[in-house]
Design a protein around this motif. Sequence first.
Motif: not given
Length: 199
Positions: A118-124
């Motif tokens: 439900s949540l994708l944490i990317g490079a940002d």
Amino acid sequence: PIWSQNQCADAHILFDEGAQRSFMTQEIADKLNVKPDGKETLNISAFGNSDKNVRHMNKATVYLEADSGEKIPLQVLIVTTIAAPIQNNRRYISQQLHYLKGLKLAHPLSEDNSFEISLLIGADHYWDVIKDDIVRGDGPTAMSSKIGYLLSGPLTCTRGQRNSHMMHILSSHTKEDYDIERFWKLESLGIQENDKLNT
């Protein structure tokens, strides 16, 4: 736990350092009663496809609750779906990965056969959550984070196959789910030798 205003909901999180942005599903945004604070325009093309589609996505700020109680702000884009359900390999973790004993895993072992991302944490926001400690063993590597240890790397399934996995997800995919030979054929398009291109 993910927070928005005074609303809280548990989220299954995928960490993907290769993604430029972080994303949240509309479903959990609705649970949190998230109020978008703007829109962002993205050019999106599918893997192996040069055609680009313009998408206008709502963006919002939510807060990831760390083990310490700290609330880490995450700017996310809201999408319908992030990934297909991930298979849960709890038995493999508990029975085979003895070097993980005593570690507090970010994704707790459960009886669920699969779970939705439900949540994708990317490079940002990746390095807002990741810490320095690493534990290695005969299997996936455990990396410390503000929400527990994340698991990344190949695991050997009961049928003797080795599969690669994204950060903190331990899942096995059948050949029908992920055709690695087809992937490498697509990856090498356009870099064949000249004599092959002329045939």
